[in-house]
Design a protein around this motif. Structure first.
Motif, PDB file in Angstrom:
ATOM      1  N   SER A 118       0.812  -1.214   0.000  1.00 43.11           N
ATOM      2  CA  SER A 118       0.000   0.000   0.000  1.00 43.11           C
ATOM      3  C   SER A 118       0.849   1.268   0.000  1.00 43.11           C
ATOM      4  CB  SER A 118      -0.957   0.013   1.199  1.00 43.11           C
ATOM      5  OG  SER A 118      -1.983   0.962   1.001  1.00 43.11           O
ATOM      6  N   ALA A 119       1.933   1.285   0.774  1.00 41.36           N
ATOM      7  CA  ALA A 119       2.749   2.498   0.852  1.00 41.36           C
ATOM      8  C   ALA A 119       3.336   2.860  -0.508  1.00 41.36           C
ATOM      9  CB  ALA A 119       3.864   2.306   1.878  1.00 41.36           C
ATOM     10  N   ALA A 120       3.811   1.855  -1.245  1.00 46.26           N
ATOM     11  CA  ALA A 120       4.381   2.117  -2.571  1.00 46.26           C
ATOM     12  C   ALA A 120       3.316   2.633  -3.534  1.00 46.26           C
ATOM     13  CB  ALA A 120       5.028   0.850  -3.124  1.00 46.26           C
ATOM     14  N   ALA A 121       2.124   2.042  -3.471  1.00 45.31           N
ATOM     15  CA  ALA A 121       1.049   2.496  -4.353  1.00 45.31           C
ATOM     16  C   ALA A 121       0.634   3.923  -4.007  1.00 45.31           C
ATOM     17  CB  ALA A 121      -0.146   1.549  -4.255  1.00 45.31           C
ATOM     18  N   GLU A 122       0.550   4.237  -2.721  1.00 50.42           N
ATOM     19  CA  GLU A 122       0.201   5.591  -2.309  1.00 50.42           C
ATOM     20  C   GLU A 122       1.244   6.584  -2.807  1.00 50.42           C
ATOM     21  OE1 GLU A 122      -0.273   5.705   1.889  1.00 50.42           O
ATOM     22  OE2 GLU A 122      -1.863   4.199   1.908  1.00 50.42           O
ATOM     23  N   SER A 123       2.518   6.233  -2.665  1.00 42.32           N
ATOM     24  CA  SER A 123       3.587   7.125  -3.108  1.00 42.32           C
ATOM     25  C   SER A 123       3.529   7.359  -4.619  1.00 42.32           C
ATOM     26  CB  SER A 123       4.947   6.519  -2.724  1.00 42.32           C
ATOM     27  OG  SER A 123       6.011   7.341  -3.155  1.00 42.32           O
ATOM     28  N   ALA A 124       3.133   6.333  -5.371  1.00 42.77           N
ATOM     29  CA  ALA A 124       3.054   6.450  -6.829  1.00 42.77           C
ATOM     30  C   ALA A 124       1.745   7.084  -7.290  1.00 42.77           C
ATOM     31  CB  ALA A 124       3.208   5.077  -7.473  1.00 42.77           C
ATOM     32  N   GLY A 125       0.801   7.239  -6.380  1.00 41.16           N
ATOM     33  CA  GLY A 125      -0.486   7.838  -6.748  1.00 41.16           C
ATOM     34  C   GLY A 125      -1.378   6.922  -7.548  1.00 41.16           C
ATOM     35  N   VAL A 126      -1.236   5.586  -7.346  1.00 47.44           N
ATOM     36  CA  VAL A 126      -2.055   4.625  -8.082  1.00 47.44           C
ATOM     37  C   VAL A 126      -2.812   3.744  -7.095  1.00 47.44           C
ATOM     38  CG1 VAL A 126      -0.521   4.624 -10.072  1.00 47.44           C
ATOM     39  CG2 VAL A 126      -0.203   2.908  -8.267  1.00 47.44           C
ATOM     40  N   THR A 127      -3.816   3.058  -7.613  1.00 45.72           N
ATOM     41  CA  THR A 127      -4.655   2.202  -6.793  1.00 45.72           C
ATOM     42  C   THR A 127      -4.508   0.755  -7.227  1.00 45.72           C
ATOM     43  OG1 THR A 127      -6.260   3.998  -6.587  1.00 45.72           O
ATOM     44  CG2 THR A 127      -6.991   1.796  -5.950  1.00 45.72           C
ATOM     45  N   VAL A 128      -4.358  -0.117  -6.263  1.00 48.26           N
ATOM     46  CA  VAL A 128      -4.254  -1.557  -6.483  1.00 48.26           C
ATOM     47  C   VAL A 128      -5.489  -2.216  -5.874  1.00 48.26           C
ATOM     48  CG1 VAL A 128      -2.953  -3.647  -5.884  1.00 48.26           C
ATOM     49  CG2 VAL A 128      -1.733  -1.534  -6.489  1.00 48.26           C
TER      50      VAL A 128
END
Length: 350
Positions: A118-128
């Motif tokens: 989740s932290a990586a996705a939040e940093s990239a501004g994308v949703t998984v």
């Protein structure tokens, strides 16, 4: 929805082909990605996507995966089994700045992605949104609708049932064999406010829709146990299937036996296969509810759900991070979008 570019990883597989067909029906730009250029080009031709770009990338080449997803608004990962390799595809999609969904039904993989990406996705501004499938999305959304009516919940038991000619693809069979130990001990359940590994206490028999007598059910690693507690105040969530289904999944098969099987069920077999999700819920105040959601053609429905989810993430992005379906999408609106695909649902409150 507006035009979008969606990359399909594992596009030449059985589930990937159905996703491509749905994308062709819905429109937009498609990128076919996978490890074999010849198979990808054949898949594009069969899906009437001869103008689509083909990009070759294996799961053990992170740089190639990221390159394969560059320029895509979203990635649909159909390349199972997911437990050994799926996290690499998630990481590559996030690194490429693309939203991500998959067709995974492997509970421990889903649990790991929720906990660690989740932290990586939040940093990239994308949703998984993992498990964009008939087994992963409808039950989660229905649980949220029940909670909206009942308030805080004490117990939720989800029972998944398969009927008709529920034939499986080679890929699904290999996946089931790869997680046989997890299926045998029940995976993880949410008990007393925390995720705990099995084995678990025996569940009471359940009267299922259309039946008059209780049937034996056993613990099973279902998606609701890892997704519902992320958006609903609840103490316990367990997953189950009929004991006869658990025995079927435990049937030993060799690689040669699997290779001798068809790649997947025929269109007639898919249409004849049915799936049902039953949610038996007890609220903190003692009220009870049963939610039922059912449909046909598990592989075709999964293709529709995965494409719908990917397109919604692109058209109206929710919060960045790894989200459960009910966190990413409006539950009633998403379920309504599945009605043309034969999905029906109901909620009965005692």
């Amino acid at each position: 929805m507006s035009n979008n570019t969606i990359a399909v990883y594992g596009a030449s597989g059985f589930q990937g082909a159905l996703v491509l067909a749905e994308l062709d029906r819905r429109g937009g730009t498609v990128i076919l990605a996978g490890r074999d250029a010849e198979k990808l080009e054949s898949a594009a031709a069969q899906a009437n996507l001869t103008d689509a770009e083909v990009r070759v990338a294996t799961v053990d080449d992170g740089a190639a995966l990221v390159a394969a997803f560059r320029g895509a608004d979203a990635v649909i990962n159909c390349a199972g089994p997911f437990t050994p390799t799926g996290a690499r595809v998630v990481d590559a999609a996030v690194a490429a700045g693309a939203h991500y969904v998959d067709t995974c039904g492997e509970q421990l993989f889903l649990h790991e992605i929720y906990r660690t990406r989740s932290a990586a996705a939040e940093s990239a501004g994308v949703t998984v949104v993992p498990a964009a499938t008939d087994g992963g999305v409808p039950g989660d959304l229905l649980a949220r609708l029940i909670a909206d009516r009942l308030g805080p919940l004490a117990e939720l038991t989800s029972v998944h049932r398969f009927g008709g000619d529920a034939a499986m693809s080679r890929g699904s069979i290999r996946t089931m064999l790869g997680v046989a130990d997890t299926m045998a001990d029940g995976g993880v359940a949410y008990l007393d406010g925390a995720w705990r590994p099995g084995p678990f206490d025996q569940l009471a028999p359940v009267i299922l829709p259309g039946g008059t007598e209780p049937v034996a059910v056993g613990s099973f690693p279902l998606q609701e146990a890892v997704s519902v507690p992320r958006h609903t105040s609840i103490r316990n969530v367990r997953g189950a299937v009929e004991e006869s289904t658990r025995a079927l999944f435990a049937t030993p098969l060799t690689d040669d036996m699997i290779e001798a099987l068809p790649m997947g069920p025929t269109a007639a077999q898919r249409a004849a296969g049915t799936w049902t999700i039953v949610l038996d819920v007890v609220a903190v105040d003692g009220r009870r509810a049963r939610g039922v959601i059912e449909g046909t053609d598990t592989y075709g429905t999964t293709a529709s759900i995965a494409v719908e989810a990917a397109r919604r993430l692109v058209a109206d992005p929710p919060a960045a991070g790894v989200l459960a379906p009910a966190q990413a999408f409006d539950p009633a609106d998403f379920l309504a979008a599945l009605t043309p695909h034969g999905v029906r649902w109901s909620i009965d409150i005692d």
